[in-house]
Write a protein that holds these residues in place. Structure first.
Motif, PDB file in Angstrom:
ATOM      1  N   CYS A   1       0.617   7.227  -0.711  1.00 44.92           N
ATOM      2  CA  CYS A   1       1.870   7.004  -1.433  1.00 44.92           C
ATOM      3  C   CYS A   1       1.785   5.795  -2.352  1.00 44.92           C
ATOM      4  O   CYS A   1       2.511   5.721  -3.340  1.00 44.92           O
ATOM      5  N   GLY A   2       0.931   4.862  -2.016  1.00 44.23           N
ATOM      6  CA  GLY A   2       0.787   3.697  -2.882  1.00 44.23           C
ATOM      7  C   GLY A   2      -0.142   3.944  -4.048  1.00 44.23           C
ATOM      8  O   GLY A   2      -0.088   3.249  -5.055  1.00 44.23           O
TER       9      GLY A   2
ATOM     10  N   SER B   1      14.329  -1.800   1.079  1.00 42.85           N
ATOM     11  CA  SER B   1      13.911  -0.408   0.885  1.00 42.85           C
ATOM     12  C   SER B   1      15.065   0.425   0.341  1.00 42.85           C
ATOM     13  O   SER B   1      14.832   1.337  -0.457  1.00 42.85           O
ATOM     14  N   PHE B   2      16.289   0.093   0.767  1.00 46.27           N
ATOM     15  CA  PHE B   2      17.420   0.839   0.207  1.00 46.27           C
ATOM     16  C   PHE B   2      17.474   0.668  -1.310  1.00 46.27           C
ATOM     17  O   PHE B   2      17.573   1.639  -2.063  1.00 46.27           O
TER      18      PHE B   2
ATOM     19  N   PHE C   1      10.224   8.669   2.639  1.00 48.27           N
ATOM     20  CA  PHE C   1      10.126   8.267   4.037  1.00 48.27           C
ATOM     21  C   PHE C   1       8.961   7.299   4.248  1.00 48.27           C
ATOM     22  O   PHE C   1       9.097   6.286   4.931  1.00 48.27           O
ATOM     23  N   MET C   2       7.812   7.620   3.646  1.00 50.88           N
ATOM     24  CA  MET C   2       6.647   6.759   3.848  1.00 50.88           C
ATOM     25  C   MET C   2       6.897   5.367   3.282  1.00 50.88           C
ATOM     26  O   MET C   2       6.453   4.363   3.845  1.00 50.88           O
ATOM     27  N   ARG C   3       7.621   5.314   2.176  1.00 52.15           N
ATOM     28  CA  ARG C   3       7.888   3.990   1.601  1.00 52.15           C
ATOM     29  C   ARG C   3       8.879   3.216   2.459  1.00 52.15           C
ATOM     30  O   ARG C   3       8.729   2.009   2.662  1.00 52.15           O
TER      31      ARG C   3
ATOM     32  N   ARG D   1       0.827  -1.199   0.000  1.00 58.25           N
ATOM     33  CA  ARG D   1       0.000   0.000   0.000  1.00 58.25           C
ATOM     34  C   ARG D   1       0.867   1.256   0.000  1.00 58.25           C
ATOM     35  O   ARG D   1       0.393   2.342  -0.327  1.00 58.25           O
ATOM     36  N   SER D   2       2.133   1.135   0.414  1.00 61.33           N
ATOM     37  CA  SER D   2       3.026   2.289   0.304  1.00 61.33           C
ATOM     38  C   SER D   2       3.677   2.339  -1.069  1.00 61.33           C
ATOM     39  O   SER D   2       4.374   3.296  -1.390  1.00 61.33           O
ATOM     40  N   GLY D   3       3.473   1.296  -1.885  1.00 62.36           N
ATOM     41  CA  GLY D   3       3.955   1.324  -3.256  1.00 62.36           C
ATOM     42  C   GLY D   3       5.139   0.438  -3.558  1.00 62.36           C
ATOM     43  O   GLY D   3       5.686   0.492  -4.641  1.00 62.36           O
TER      44      GLY D   3
END
Lengths: 396, 321
Positions: free
Chosen positions: B182-183, B86-87, B198-200, B30-32
Motif C-alpha cells: 500500500c505504501g 488517519s481519519f 484499511f491497511m493505511r 510504509r503504508s503510505g
C-alpha cells in the motif's frame, strides 16, 4: 438540458465568478475551520469554568481590538516565519527549520547591535540585514543538503534547529559583551539599534510590521508575476515535469531555502530589535536551550494562510489577535493555553476544510438551491456526465 | 571499562523510545501515510501513561507491573490519538503534513492546560521508582550482565521485544506484505483486492501504539516517570523521524540508527564523567550538537540512494485508479 445553455461563459467580474473562484473557496474553508476551532475552544472553556465562559470568550473574540498595536507587534515575527514556511511550501519543501533560522537571525542582529560601532541612522538597518544573512545561512545549508545530497529537508531543518539553538546559546554565553551571566540573559540592546517605533501611545507597534507586510506583498508579486515564482510553483506541483521542462531544480531548491531562511532570519531580527515595554519579549535573548516557539507558530500561520503571502499576512494577524485575546481571557481565569489548543484545532480542520466545504456546498446546492452547477462549460459537463454513466455501468 | 558500562547502561533507555517511535513511523510511512505527528502521539502516550502512574502510585503494586500496565494505557491512548491523523489523512484525504503539524501543536498546549487546571503545575510529577539496580541471576553474568542487566529499566527488554515482533509482522506475515504494497503502489494493491484504506488505518494505528508506548518509555527512562508540557518529549518524535529516514525505513537499520544517535547523545550529557573527554577542554555544547551534526554527516553519505516509500504522502483515491 436546454436550460443549461445559459451557462455563464463571460469572464467578467461578477459575484458568481468571485464566489466560485479557487481563492474564495480556500477563504471560506479557512473561515469554516476557524469557526469550528472557536466552537471547540468555547466548549473547552465551558468545561474549564462555566461561570465566566461568555465573558472569557468575548475577550478572545474582541479583546484584540483594544490592543491592536500589540496585536501587530506580536504578529511581526510570526508573519515573517510564516512567509518563510509558506514560500518553501509552495516549492514542495517543508521548512520546519524556521525556528533555527529565526534564532540565527536573532543572534546575528544581536551581534551587530552590540559589537559593531555604526552611526545610529544605519545601525538598526545593518542589524536587520545581519539577521537576514544569519537566517539565509541556516537555510542555505539544508538547501545544499537537499539539492545535492538528496537529504530530506524535514530532517535537515529539524537537525539545524537544534544545532542552531545550541550554537547560539553557546556563542552568547561565551561573549562577555552580550551576556549578563548574573541575569542569565543578554544585555538590553542599545537604543540606536532598536527599530523606530510607530509612536502609537500605549502599544509596542514598530516599523517592523510595515516592513513585514511590504515583504509579504513583494513575495506575492514574485510568486505570481516572475519566472522564478512560476518555476517555484511548478516544481511544487510536479517536480519531474518541471525538471523535464528545463527548470533548474537544484538551483531553485537552494534559492528557495536561502530566501525562506532569510525571511525567518528577518523575523528574528524584527523580534529582537523591536522596542518593547513588555518585559522579556524583545531586546534581549535568554540562552535556555529551548527552540524558538515563533518558528513553529510560523508553520501554523503559513498553513492557515494556505501558503499564500497575502493570506499569511492575514493569518498572522489573526493568530496574534486571538493570542492577545487569550491573554486577556486570563483575567477571568482562563489559561492562555486554550488559544494554542484552538489554533491547533483550526489547523487540523483547515487541512480538510476544503473537502468539508465542497461537501457542504454540494449539500446546499442539492437540497436547498436545487440548481445544477453552471460555471462549467456545457461540453465539459456533458463529458463528465457521460463518464459517470460509463463508470456506473462498469460498476454494475 | 566502567565508562563503557556507564555509557551503555545510559544509552539504552534513550535508544528504546527512539527505536519504538521510529518503528511506528516506519509502519505508518510504509503504508503510505507521512506521520509528522509522532511527536504529538509520543507526548499523548507519555501523558496518559504518567497520569496512570500518578493515580496508581500509592497502591502497593510492583513498579515493573505498573510499567506493563502503563504501557498498555499509553499504547491505547496513542492509538486513539493516531485515529485523528488517519481519519483526516485517509478518510478525508487531507494533507498529511498539515494534519500532523496540527496534532503536534495540540498536545503540549492541551497538557499545559490540563495540568494547570487540575495539578496547578506544568505537567505531571510522579514519585515512582522504575529503576532496576540489578536483575537477579542475569545481572551476575560477567561482562554482559553488567552491560545489559544492571542499572537499567524494564523498558529496554520490552523495546527489544517490540522490535522482534515488528520485524516478524513486517516481513513474515501477509499483513506486512500488504502494508508495504500500500505504501509503494496502492492502486496495484487495490486491484488485487487489498483494502488500501484499511491497511493505511492499520499502519497509522500501529504507529500510534508504538508512538504512545515510546512516549511512555521516554517518560520512564529519561524523565523518571514525569511529563512536562513545556519540554514535552524534547523533540524525540522528530528525532525518531530522522532515525527512521536514517534507517531507510527498515527495522534493523532503524535499531542501529537509534543506537548510534542515543550513544552520541549519552556521550554529550556525560562528558564530565569521562576523564579523557573532560580533559580535552572542549566546550560541552559542542558535544550536545554532536548527535545532530553526526546524523547530518551520515545522512549526507547515505541519502543519495535513499528511497522513501513511493506512494507516501499521497492520499489514496479509489476514483483515480
Amino acid at each position: 438540458m436546454q436550460s443549461k445553455k445559459s451557462s455563464s461563459r463571460n469572464k467578467g467580474i461578477t459575484l458568481k465568478n468571485i464566489t466560485e473562484s479557487k481563492g474564495f473557496t480556500a477563504f471560506t474553508s479557512v473561515l469554516l475551520a476557524i469557526f469550528l476551532g472557536l466552537i471547540f475552544g468555547f466548549i473547552v472553556m465551558a468545561f474549564a469554568g462555566p461561570q465566566n465562559v461568555f465573558k472569557g470568550f468575548s475577550y478572545i473574540l474582541l479583546g484584540g481590538f483594544g490592543r491592536f498595536g500589540d496585536v501587530l507587534y506580536f504578529a511581526t515575527p510570526i508573519l515573517m516565519t510564516g512567509l518563510s514556511v509558506g514560500l518553501a511550501f509552495r516549492m514542495g519543501l517543508f521548512n520546519i527549520g524556521a525556528s533555527g533560522q529565526y534564532t540565527m537571525g536573532m543572534f546575528f542582529a544581536l551581534y551587530v547591535g552590540f559589537m559593531w560601532d555604526l552611526p545610529p541612522e544605519i545601525h538598526w538597518i545593518a542589524a536587520i540585514i545581519a539577521g537576514m544573512v544569519g537566517g539565509m545561512l541556516w537555510g542555505f545549508i539544508p538547501g545544499i543538503f537537499k539539492a545535492f545530497l538528496n537529504v530530506n529537508e524535514v530532517i535537515t531543518t529539524i537537525m539545524f534547529n537544534y544545532i542552531g539553538m545550541y550554537l547560539v546559546d553557546m556563542l552568547i554565553q561565551g561573549n562577555l559583551v552580550l551576556y549578563l551571566s548574573s541575569n542569565a540573559r543578554t544585555n538590553y540592546l542599545p537604543r540606536t539599534v532598536q527599530l523606530p517605533s510607530l509612536g502609537i501611545m500605549g502599544s509596542n507597534v514598530n516599523v517592523g510590521i510595515i516592513m513585514a507586510v511590504i515583504i509579504g506583498i513583494i513575495l506575492f508579486i514574485v510568486l505570481e508575476k516572475t519566472t522564478f515564482g512560476y518555476e517555484l510553483k511548478a516544481t511544487g506541483f510536479n517536480k519531474h515535469a518541471s525538471n523535464y521542462a528545463g527548470m533548474k531544480g537544484k538551483t531553485n531548491i537552494i534559492l528557495t531555502m536561502v530566501i525562506a531562511g532569510g525571511l525567518a532570519g528577518l523575523g528574528g531580527a524584527f523580534a529582537i530589535l523591536a522596542p518593547s515595554a513588555i518585559a522579556g519579549s524583545s531586546m534581549t535573548y535568554e540562552p535556555i536551550n529551548i527552540i524558538a516557539v515563533n518558528g513553529f507558530n510560523g508553520i501554523a500561520v503559513a498553513l492557515l494562510g494556505s501558503a499564500n503571502p497575502i493570506g499569511i499576512i492575514f493569518s498572522a494577524t489573526f493568530i496574534s489577535f486571538i493570542q492577545r485575546g487569550g491573554t486577556l481571557a486570563n483575567l477571568v481565569g482562563y489559561k492562555p493555553e486554550i488559544i494554542d489548543v484552538v489554533i491547533a484545532v483550526i489547523i487540523y480542520f483547515s487541512a480538510f476544510a476544503m473537502i468539508m466545504n465542497s461537501g457542504i456546498g454540494r449539500f446546499i446546492k442539492k437540497y436547498i438551491i436545487k440548481k445544477p452547477h453552471t460555471n462549467i462549460l456545457l461540453e465539459d459537463l456533458e463529458a463528465v456526465e457521460e463518464e459517470i454513466e460509463v463508470q456506473n455501468k462498469e460498476a454494475e | 571499562m566502567s565508562t563503557v558500562y556507564y555509557l551503555i547502561q545510559n544509552m539504552l533507555p534513550v535508544a528504546i523510545p527512539l527505536l519504538l517511535v521510529a518503528l511506528g513511523g516506519m509502519f505508518s510511512e510504509r503504508s503510505g501515510i507521512v506521520n509528522i505527528a509522532l511527536e504529538g502521539i509520543m507526548l499523548f502516550g507519555a501523558f496518559f501513561g504518567a497520569l496512570f502512574v500518578f493515580f496508581i502510585q500509592k497502591s502497593q503494586i510492583d513498579p515493573q507491573v505498573i510499567i506493563l500496565i502503563g504501557m498498555v494505557v499509553a499504547g491505547f491512548s496513542g492509538l486513539i490519538y493516531s485515529l485523528l491523523l488517519s481519519f483526516a489523512a485517509v478518510t478525508m484525504k487531507a494533507n498529511q503534513t498539515i494534519t500532523g503539524v496540527s496534532l503536534n501543536m495540540l498536545i503540549p498546549a492541551a497538557i499545559l492546560l490540563f495540568s494547570k487546571m487540575f495539578f496547578n503545575s506544568d505537567g505531571i510529577t510522579t514519585n515512582m521508582n522504575f529503576y532496576i539496580r540489578k536483575v537477579p541471576v542475569l545481572g551476575d553474568i560477567p561482562f554482559i550482565g553488567e552491560m545489559f542487566f544492571q542499572k537499567t529499566y524494564l523498558t529496554v527488554v520490552l523495546g527489544l521485544f517490540f522490535l522482534v515482533i515488528s520485524v516478524i509482522v513486517f516481513y513474515k506475515t501477509r499483513f506486512g506484505l500488504r502494508l508495504r504494497a500500500c505504501g509503494e503502489h496502492p492502486q496495484a494493491a487495490d486491484s488485487v483486492g487489498i483494502n488500501v484504506y484499511f491497511m493505511r488505518y492499520a499502519g497509522v494505528s500501529i504507529s500510534g501504539i508504538l508512538g504512545g508506548i515510546g512516549g511512555f518509555f521516554y517518560s520512564v527512562g529519561v524523565l523518571d516517570g514525569n511529563v512536562n508540557g513545556h519540554t514535552g518529549v524534547a523533540g524525540f518524535g522528530f528525532l525518531a523521524l530522522a532515525v527512521m529516514i536514517f534507517g531507510q525505513w527498515k527495522p534493523i537499520r532503524i535499531l542501529l540508527a537509534a543506537l548510534f544517535f542515543a550513544f552520541l547523545r549519552t556521550l554529550a550529557y556525560s562528558v564530565v564523567l569521562i576523564p579523557f573527554l573532560d580533559n580535552l577542554g572542549i566546550n560541552q555544547t559542542y558535544y550536545k550538537m554532536l548527535p545532530y551534526i553526526a546524523t547530518m554527516v551520515v545522512l549526507a553519505f547515505t541519502s543519495r540512494k535513499s528511497r522513501a516509500p513511493k506512494a507516501e504522502g499521497i492520499p489514496y483515491d479509489k476514483a483515480l485508479r
